[in-house]
Design a protein around this motif. Sequence first.
Motif, PDB file in Angstrom:
ATOM      1  N   ASN A  74       0.823  -1.212   0.000  1.00 49.40           N
ATOM      2  CA  ASN A  74       0.000   0.000   0.000  1.00 49.40           C
ATOM      3  C   ASN A  74       0.855   1.259   0.000  1.00 49.40           C
ATOM      4  O   ASN A  74       0.473   2.285  -0.572  1.00 49.40           O
ATOM      5  CB  ASN A  74      -0.944   0.002   1.203  1.00 49.40           C
ATOM      6  CG  ASN A  74      -2.137  -0.901   0.986  1.00 49.40           C
ATOM      7  OD1 ASN A  74      -2.449  -1.277  -0.154  1.00 49.40           O
ATOM      8  ND2 ASN A  74      -2.825  -1.261   2.062  1.00 49.40           N
TER       9      ASN A  74
ATOM     10  N   VAL B 226      -7.996   1.304  -6.985  1.00 49.48           N
ATOM     11  CA  VAL B 226      -7.546   0.308  -6.010  1.00 49.48           C
ATOM     12  C   VAL B 226      -7.521  -1.055  -6.698  1.00 49.48           C
ATOM     13  O   VAL B 226      -8.529  -1.482  -7.268  1.00 49.48           O
ATOM     14  CB  VAL B 226      -8.492   0.261  -4.789  1.00 49.48           C
ATOM     15  CG1 VAL B 226      -8.021  -0.792  -3.792  1.00 49.48           C
ATOM     16  CG2 VAL B 226      -8.587   1.622  -4.130  1.00 49.48           C
TER      17      VAL B 226
ATOM     18  N   HIS C 150     -10.163  -2.621  -1.597  1.00 50.43           N
ATOM     19  CA  HIS C 150     -11.045  -2.657  -2.759  1.00 50.43           C
ATOM     20  C   HIS C 150     -12.501  -2.816  -2.351  1.00 50.43           C
ATOM     21  O   HIS C 150     -13.416  -2.319  -3.029  1.00 50.43           O
ATOM     22  CB  HIS C 150     -10.616  -3.789  -3.705  1.00 50.43           C
ATOM     23  CG  HIS C 150     -11.291  -3.752  -5.042  1.00 50.43           C
ATOM     24  ND1 HIS C 150     -12.474  -4.417  -5.305  1.00 50.43           N
ATOM     25  CD2 HIS C 150     -10.954  -3.114  -6.192  1.00 50.43           C
ATOM     26  CE1 HIS C 150     -12.835  -4.199  -6.558  1.00 50.43           C
ATOM     27  NE2 HIS C 150     -11.936  -3.413  -7.121  1.00 50.43           N
TER      28      HIS C 150
ATOM     29  N   PHE D  37      -6.839   4.994  -5.618  1.00 48.99           N
ATOM     30  CA  PHE D  37      -6.258   4.499  -4.371  1.00 48.99           C
ATOM     31  C   PHE D  37      -6.043   5.626  -3.373  1.00 48.99           C
ATOM     32  O   PHE D  37      -6.279   5.456  -2.172  1.00 48.99           O
ATOM     33  CB  PHE D  37      -4.917   3.801  -4.628  1.00 48.99           C
ATOM     34  CG  PHE D  37      -4.267   3.296  -3.370  1.00 48.99           C
ATOM     35  CD1 PHE D  37      -4.646   2.084  -2.829  1.00 48.99           C
ATOM     36  CD2 PHE D  37      -3.319   4.060  -2.695  1.00 48.99           C
ATOM     37  CE1 PHE D  37      -4.084   1.619  -1.640  1.00 48.99           C
ATOM     38  CE2 PHE D  37      -2.751   3.612  -1.512  1.00 48.99           C
ATOM     39  CZ  PHE D  37      -3.133   2.388  -0.985  1.00 48.99           C
TER      40      PHE D  37
ATOM     41  N   SER E 144      -6.353   5.898   0.847  1.00 49.02           N
ATOM     42  CA  SER E 144      -5.034   5.522   1.359  1.00 49.02           C
ATOM     43  C   SER E 144      -4.934   5.726   2.873  1.00 49.02           C
ATOM     44  O   SER E 144      -5.415   6.730   3.398  1.00 49.02           O
ATOM     45  CB  SER E 144      -3.953   6.360   0.674  1.00 49.02           C
ATOM     46  OG  SER E 144      -2.688   6.099   1.249  1.00 49.02           O
TER      47      SER E 144
END
Length: 219
Positions: free
Chosen positions: A50, A62, A69, A76, A80
């Motif tokens: 990540n 994602v 997801h 993403f 995050s």
Amino acid sequence: MVFQKVLKGINGLDDNQAKNIVDRGITSNWWRKAGTITPEGTKLHLNMNNLKLHLNQYHRPVPPGNPLHSLHTGKFGEVSPFISTTSGAVERDFSTKRNLVFPPFMTALNFATDNNKSSGYIFYAYLMTVGKVAVEMEQFSEEIRNLYVYQDYQPYYRQGEIMAKIIIPSVQIQKVEGYNGADVKLAQRRGILPVPHFTYTNPAYQAPEKLSNIQEVIS
């Protein structure tokens, strides 16, 4: 451990929202998207995969199979668990035999005002780093700009990134300044620093200078 001063530029706020962030802390997009987070979720999402997605695929969807997801299938960066900040960077230009300095203020200002297109805010804070990779440890930030720690090529190295995790607590945020994009553009044309239209200083700020002494355990 090092107490590292950082700046964080955020776009799309007003004065009251900026003040509230100082009073409550800067939370990650994951926390804001989920609404409620858990220690189990923190353990699950703080990982090197990540971290690399945050650095290099922030604006991409994602990936399927990523635990995030199920929460969000869009960009993403919008979910995050990491928080980008800047402390500036220095790059050596061997052709001119000069050090190129990229000040954190200008990096934060560009993010805050979306490259002078709108108003934005710069938050002044500090983070703790340990000079090693410590992705799973929420309390320590990742010094991405440190070439001794992160030796892979970083396309955005000039941003001087120090990556926080989950939240930057209110007590670590000194103040926030608000800037108008048009004023910033005019100041740059004149070759001067822009003047903030708004400043709020955190009354609960705990200066790192008061915290830097280390006490060993009793033996």
